[in-house]
Design a protein around this motif. Structure first.
Motif, PDB file in Angstrom:
ATOM      1  N   LEU A  78      19.431  62.374  22.445  1.00 59.64           N
ATOM      2  CA  LEU A  78      19.738  63.448  23.395  1.00 59.64           C
ATOM      3  C   LEU A  78      19.628  62.957  24.842  1.00 59.64           C
ATOM      4  N   LEU A  79      18.627  62.157  25.132  1.00 58.82           N
ATOM      5  CA  LEU A  79      18.436  61.676  26.498  1.00 58.82           C
ATOM      6  C   LEU A  79      19.470  60.630  26.896  1.00 58.82           C
ATOM      7  N   THR A  80      19.996  59.885  25.922  1.00 53.15           N
ATOM      8  CA  THR A  80      20.995  58.857  26.226  1.00 53.15           C
ATOM      9  C   THR A  80      22.333  59.476  26.584  1.00 53.15           C
ATOM     10  N   ARG A  81      22.624  60.652  26.062  1.00 54.58           N
ATOM     11  CA  ARG A  81      23.906  61.305  26.357  1.00 54.58           C
ATOM     12  C   ARG A  81      24.119  61.514  27.844  1.00 54.58           C
ATOM     13  N   THR A  90      19.577  50.407  23.635  1.00 55.78           N
ATOM     14  CA  THR A  90      20.343  49.334  24.293  1.00 55.78           C
ATOM     15  C   THR A  90      20.966  49.823  25.596  1.00 55.78           C
ATOM     16  N   VAL A  91      21.488  51.057  25.569  1.00 52.37           N
ATOM     17  CA  VAL A  91      22.095  51.631  26.770  1.00 52.37           C
ATOM     18  C   VAL A  91      21.040  51.813  27.853  1.00 52.37           C
ATOM     19  N   LEU A  92      19.907  52.363  27.480  1.00 51.78           N
ATOM     20  CA  LEU A  92      18.858  52.649  28.450  1.00 51.78           C
ATOM     21  C   LEU A  92      18.274  51.378  29.041  1.00 51.78           C
ATOM     22  N   GLN A  93      18.147  50.333  28.214  1.00 55.50           N
ATOM     23  CA  GLN A  93      17.617  49.080  28.726  1.00 55.50           C
ATOM     24  C   GLN A  93      18.597  48.430  29.683  1.00 55.50           C
ATOM     25  N   VAL A 102      23.929  43.058  22.457  1.00 57.59           N
ATOM     26  CA  VAL A 102      24.609  44.198  23.072  1.00 57.59           C
ATOM     27  C   VAL A 102      24.019  44.496  24.440  1.00 57.59           C
ATOM     28  N   VAL A 103      22.683  44.412  24.582  1.00 59.83           N
ATOM     29  CA  VAL A 103      22.068  44.588  25.905  1.00 59.83           C
ATOM     30  C   VAL A 103      22.638  43.567  26.886  1.00 59.83           C
ATOM     31  N   ARG A 104      22.752  42.332  26.451  1.00 64.00           N
ATOM     32  CA  ARG A 104      23.285  41.290  27.333  1.00 64.00           C
ATOM     33  C   ARG A 104      24.726  41.584  27.732  1.00 64.00           C
ATOM     34  N   GLU A 105      25.557  41.971  26.753  1.00 67.48           N
ATOM     35  CA  GLU A 105      26.978  42.180  27.026  1.00 67.48           C
ATOM     36  C   GLU A 105      27.221  43.387  27.921  1.00 67.48           C
TER      37      GLU A 105
END
Length: 470
Positions: free
Chosen positions: A191-194, A135-138, A67-70
């Motif tokens: 919370l931080l990813t939002r 995954t989003v943050l990375q 998912v990180v790659r995509e």
């Protein structure tokens, strides 16, 4: 490009600071738990967590990395892919916990260990929730937010440990402290990813199938790799008393804490490596070369310093009851240095979408590792288990050479190896001469001497510093 470089630099710096906090908290937790539980109960505690970590791979099946790659390649797909991954991983985690509990009934463990294994399923579940948001943050190079969640969660876990010890609540209550920390980490990260991307659970079977098809080859490789890393502890638990498990897992835990800064570099650069492999292979080769030089330069003092300082480090971390953990720690630090370098090649092959091709290598390493441990641990104990880990890393390095030449037509020359060995030898001699000094003083002295010698004698090291900056 300059903005991306600044983002990578700030992202890495925040992670290093955060991981330093995690390292301090981790060492404090080890110091409290080892002295409260003693080698035998500490062995039970770490065995339960190690056992459940094997099943964490089944809950992820490679989804995190894929998912990180995509989403690194196509950020517009973030909400849909991560939302489906969130639901899918929670379902898989619940199934993995049930499977782990059932299999534990077939193993010769005491009832309190089986209960501890079940309790260890809670950190697994919360960890899957947390890492899905990571995954989003990375992918967006916002790992500083993930580090905030990690530090807060570790602090919560440490506070829970302190409370359990102060009230003398016993072994099973200690198991619950890991769950408290994992839950806190997941909530803070969510919370931080939002603020970066709104992620909500989704359940689209077609997306699930596509994600599983892409990730399954990597998931199998990761499962094999995780079993390779954890099999020694499980085999020791079958043949040796829990006290020996405690000594070995303490050495392994100290190794893992030592390697966290290298992990920061690998996870930070992976999205950039994935982009480079897809669009600019010369830049990908430069990134691989830089990473290899860096880990060679970091690995040499890790090994030599460990040879001299391991007994003092173990006593500082866990007390004299764990002094026999120093020898396996010395050996495992060599495995850790090799694991850093192998990690570079592993990420490169994943970025190249050659994870299936690497499966044979992981499988061979697993077979060698398990076979040698089953043959040698019953007779020779935990030190030989550490030596088998080193041998397995050497095997992976040899196989990585073949795969890198095949798919990249390139294998990085270790330009920093000779000066690193010479500088590390000089550092080791100085540490040995000063060995009666406090270890908290010796560590920074050794690091300063090594860094100074590398800067003076190695042009590749100076080039490496310039490369990291850019």
């Amino acid at each position: 490009m300059s903005s991306t470089r600044r983002l990578v630099a700030s992202n890495t710096a925040v992670q290093i600071v955060g991981k330093a906090g995690v390292l301090v908290i981790g060492l404090a937790s080890i110091a409290i738990l080892t002295r409260y539980l003693g080698p035998e109960d500490y062995g039970r505690y770490t065995l339960a967590l190690t056992y459940m970590q094997l099943f964490a791979v089944l809950a992820d099946v490679g989804l995190f990395t894929i998912v990180v790659r995509e989403i690194s390649r196509d950020p517009e797909r973030t909400e849909r892919l991560v939302g489906n991954t969130l639901t899918l991983r929670l379902v898989l985690a619940a199934a993995a916990i049930v499977l782990a509990a059932l299999i534990s009934l077939l193993l010769p463990y005491e009832p309190d260990v089986r209960v501890a294994i079940l309790l260890a399923g809670l950190p697994l579940l919360f960890g899957m929730l947390n890492s899905t948001f990571v995954t989003v943050l990375q992918a967006r190079l916002r790992m500083g937010r993930a580090v905030v969640g990690d530090v807060i969660g570790r602090a919560v876990s440490l506070a829970a440990v302190g409370l359990v010890v102060a009230l003398d609540l016993g072994f099973l209550a200690v198991m619950g402290t890991a769950a408290a920390g994992a839950l806190a980490t997941a909530l803070v990260t969510m919370l931080l990813t939002r603020r970066v991307a709104p992620v909500r659970p989704r359940a689209e079977p077609r997306v699930w199938r596509r994600l599983l098809v892409m990730s399954l080859p990597l998931g199998v490789a990761l499962a094999v790799n995780e079993l390779y890393f954890r099999a020694d502890t499980l085999i020791i638990s079958l043949y040796e008393p829990y006290e020996q498990v405690g000594l070995y897992t303490l050495a392994y835990r100290m190794l893992e804490l030592t390697l966290v800064f290298g992990t920061v570099f690998l996870t930070t650069t992976f999205p950039l490596l994935a982009q480079a492999v897809a669009h600019d292979e010369p830049r990908a080769r430069r990134t691989i070369q830089l990473s290899t030089d860096l880990f060679v330069a970091l690995g040499a003092p890790l090994v030599v310093g460990g040879l001299v300082l391991a007994p003092d480090l173990v006593e500082l971390a866990a007390g004299r009851d764990f002094e026999d953990a120093s020898t396996p720690l010395r050996v495992l630090l060599a495995a850790g240095a090799l694991a850093w370098i192998n990690g570079v090649f592993g990420y490169a092959l994943i970025a190249k979408e050659r994870q299936l091709s690497a499966l044979w290598l992981n499988g061979t390493a697993l077979a060698v590792n398990v076979g040698l441990n089953l043959l040698l641990v019953p007779k020779y104990g935990i030190v030989v288990a550490a030596a088998v880990t080193v041998a397995s890393e050497v095997l992976i390095l040899a196989g990585s050479y073949v795969l890198m030449r095949r798919y990249f037509h390139f294998f990085p020359a270790p330009r920093t190896l000779v000066p690193a060995l010479l500088a590390a030898a000089a550092m080791g001699a100085l540490l040995w001469a000063l060995r009666d000094a406090p270890v908290l003083l010796l560590v920074p002295i050794g690091a300063a001497v090594y860094a100074g010698l590398m800067w003076l004698t190695s042009p590749a090291s100076r080039e490496l510093v310039a490369g990291v900056r850019t």
